[in-house]
Design an enzyme around this catalytic site. Structure first.
Site, PDB file in Angstrom:
ATOM      1  N   MET A 149       0.849  -1.198   0.000  1.00 45.12           N
ATOM      2  CA  MET A 149       0.000   0.000   0.000  1.00 45.12           C
ATOM      3  C   MET A 149       0.884   1.248   0.000  1.00 45.12           C
ATOM      4  SD  MET A 149      -3.470  -0.919   1.998  1.00 45.12           S
ATOM      5  CE  MET A 149      -2.905  -0.707   3.647  1.00 45.12           C
ATOM      6  N   GLY A 150       2.145   1.083  -0.412  1.00 43.37           N
ATOM      7  CA  GLY A 150       3.041   2.240  -0.501  1.00 43.37           C
ATOM      8  C   GLY A 150       3.573   2.671   0.848  1.00 43.37           C
ATOM      9  N   HIS A 175       9.064   1.196   3.295  1.00 34.23           N
ATOM     10  CA  HIS A 175      10.182   1.257   4.237  1.00 34.23           C
ATOM     11  C   HIS A 175      11.072   0.039   3.988  1.00 34.23           C
ATOM     12  CE1 HIS A 175       7.895  -1.795   6.332  1.00 34.23           C
ATOM     13  NE2 HIS A 175       6.874  -0.960   6.489  1.00 34.23           N
ATOM     14  N   GLY A 234      11.353  -2.696   5.373  1.00 36.28           N
ATOM     15  CA  GLY A 234      10.668  -3.996   5.417  1.00 36.28           C
ATOM     16  C   GLY A 234      10.144  -4.363   4.031  1.00 36.28           C
ATOM     17  N   HIS A 235       9.487  -3.398   3.374  1.00 34.60           N
ATOM     18  CA  HIS A 235       9.004  -3.653   2.005  1.00 34.60           C
ATOM     19  C   HIS A 235      10.172  -3.969   1.076  1.00 34.60           C
ATOM     20  CE1 HIS A 235       5.665  -0.834   3.377  1.00 34.60           C
ATOM     21  NE2 HIS A 235       4.993  -1.883   2.966  1.00 34.60           N
ATOM     22  N   SER A 241       6.908  -0.241  10.101  1.00 32.20           N
ATOM     23  CA  SER A 241       5.522  -0.109   9.656  1.00 32.20           C
ATOM     24  C   SER A 241       5.348   1.271   9.024  1.00 32.20           C
ATOM     25  CB  SER A 241       4.577  -0.211  10.863  1.00 32.20           C
ATOM     26  OG  SER A 241       3.296   0.288  10.534  1.00 32.20           O
ATOM     27  N   SER A 242       4.516   1.329   8.002  1.00 29.93           N
ATOM     28  CA  SER A 242       4.241   2.625   7.373  1.00 29.93           C
ATOM     29  C   SER A 242       3.604   3.589   8.372  1.00 29.93           C
ATOM     30  CB  SER A 242       3.298   2.439   6.180  1.00 29.93           C
ATOM     31  OG  SER A 242       3.864   1.514   5.295  1.00 29.93           O
TER      32      SER A 242
END
Ligand code: PAF
Length: 284
Positions: free
Chosen positions: A30-31, A34, A36-37, A185-186
């Protein structure tokens, strides 16, 4: 990296890739990307010929309009990060492109989706199943990558894959953390300086609870974690459940067939943080 904005173009490009026999990896996001992504992108890069990342804040999985409104949207920065991570295609559609008509599908996700996040956020997992199944149908990847921070989400996606008969490997990737243990986390960008200072206590206390496992029962560990986190300024536990790691149902003992996972959500001010810990036999 090529940015694709329509489902039609995405299908076309993916059909060509498959016709050439190329392995396709998909990383749905979902953009507000960070590290993690990025670790998911890097793993997909190592294991596939073509890497597709989607960036789409999916409205159907938000049961709280304020959460949807304030969800961070950082497309330009995201594209830079995706490019640096070696992604081939970024799929960044509008809501109208993904949902030209309202998606009325109701997935029979079963008990795995009824507890914890499913109980707290009615409709959330059905919305996740809607968007992920749409992405799977458009991309038809060989592999799809998800972070274990959303542990229950992975179990729900596996159930959806089984229901829909997708031939896609679901790859669960480890949680990435800040040096002080806070799960990436975002939503972390919305923490106040005070909240940011105290939020790492969530992981620290979960880790401490592992040491109790040889002698304490599940109820005692649940009490310890909940009481200890609630005693930290700015933190308030919404739920902490120790569940079977496959079925997501409350574990009766440490010998639960699928292994045991402690899943937690904590409010830090108005920011909802999620984390989990695996209680492995090695910790006992
Ligand atoms: O985990 C997320 O970011 C979202 O739930 C997902 C899987 C990208 C679906 O919108």
């Amino acid at each position: 990296m090529k940015v694709i904005r329509t489902a039609g173009e995405l299908r076309e490009v993916m059909n060509e890739a498959r016709a050439k026999g190329l392995g396709i990896g998909l990383v749905p996001t979902m953009g507000a990307l960070h590290a993690g992504h990025i670790s998911l992108m890097e793993r997909a890069r190592r294991e596939n010929d073509i890497v597709v990342a989607s960036v789409f804040v999916n409205p159907t999985q938000f049961n709280n309009p304020e959460d949807l409104r304030t969800y961070p949207r950082t497309e330009e920065a995201d594209c830079l990060k995706l490019e640096q991570a070696g992604v081939d295609y970024a799929f960044i559609p509008t809501v109208e492109e993904v949902y030209p008509e309202p998606d009325t599908r109701q997935f029979d996700l079963g008990p795995v989706a009824e507890v914890m996040e499913g109980a707290m956020r009615p409709g959330h997992f059905n919305g996740v199943a809607q968007i992920v199944s749409k992405l799977f149908a458009m991309v038809a990847p060989h592999r799809a990558y998800f972070g274990e921070k959303d542990f229950q989400q992975i179990a729900v996606i596996r159930r959806m894959v089984q229901l829909e008969g997708f031939d896609i490997d679901i790859i669960a990737c480890p949680i990435c953390r800040e040096a002080d243990g806070l799960a990436l986390s975002s939503r972390n960008v919305r923490l106040t300086p005070e909240g940011r200072k105290y939020a790492p206590a969530i992981h620290r206390i979960l880790e401490e609870s592992c040491a109790m496992v040889p002698s304490a029962d599940i109820g005692q560990v649940k009490n310890f974690v909940t009481r200890s986190i609630n005693a930290v300024p700015t933190l308030e536990v919404e739920y902490f459940e120790i569940a079977d790691a496959l079925t997501m149902q409350t574990a009766e003992s440490w010998d639960s067939a699928g292994g045991t996972v402690g899943c937690i959500t904590v409010y830090c001010g108005d920011v909802r943080l999620i984390d989990n810990i695996i209680y492995t036999k090695a910790t006992r």
